[in-house]
Design a protein around this motif. Structure first.
Motif, PDB file in Angstrom:
ATOM      1  N   LEU A   4      -1.606   3.044  -4.575  1.00 11.37           N
ATOM      2  CA  LEU A   4      -2.168   3.864  -3.507  1.00 11.37           C
ATOM      3  C   LEU A   4      -2.914   5.062  -4.075  1.00 11.37           C
ATOM      4  N   TRP A   5      -2.359   5.703  -5.093  1.00 13.43           N
ATOM      5  CA  TRP A   5      -2.988   6.920  -5.610  1.00 13.43           C
ATOM      6  C   TRP A   5      -4.305   6.631  -6.301  1.00 13.43           C
ATOM      7  N   ARG A   6      -4.405   5.490  -6.943  1.00 11.43           N
ATOM      8  CA  ARG A   6      -5.699   5.100  -7.523  1.00 11.43           C
ATOM      9  C   ARG A   6      -6.697   4.805  -6.417  1.00 11.43           C
ATOM     10  N   GLN A   7      -6.220   4.194  -5.342  1.00 10.53           N
ATOM     11  CA  GLN A   7      -7.094   3.922  -4.200  1.00 10.53           C
ATOM     12  C   GLN A   7      -7.597   5.220  -3.580  1.00 10.53           C
ATOM     13  N   VAL A   8      -6.706   6.208  -3.446  1.00 11.39           N
ATOM     14  CA  VAL A   8      -7.097   7.495  -2.871  1.00 11.39           C
ATOM     15  C   VAL A   8      -8.145   8.170  -3.758  1.00 11.39           C
TER      16      VAL A   8
END
Length: 77
Positions: free
Chosen positions: A3-7
């Motif tokens: 998720l954090w890479r996506q954000v």
């Protein structure tokens, strides 16, 4: 992709439309809001909205925040 890479990718990807960017950031903000909420309490949509604005500079509406919370809360339980 986490998720954090996506954000991070969403915040830097100029080819994403605003709606897609907001959905991804809303999920990240919801996860942060849930993790920051004291045990025994539920994160409120207002916390997601505030987190998105403060951490990511993105303005969300209450509907986006509620949807993101529904997606985030079961996974974090």
């Amino acid at each position: 992709m986490t998720l954090w890479r996506q954000v991070l990718a969403a915040l830097n990807d100029s080819t994403l439309d605003d709606a897609a960017r907001e959905r991804i950031v809303a999920r990240g903000a919801a996860q942060l809001a849930v993790r920051r909420t004291p045990d025994g309490q539920q994160a409120a949509p207002e916390a997601v909205i505030a987190t998105a604005a403060e951490e990511f500079g993105i303005l969300l509406d209450a509907g986006q925040a509620r949807t993101a919370l529904r997606q985030a809360a079961p996974r974090l339980g």
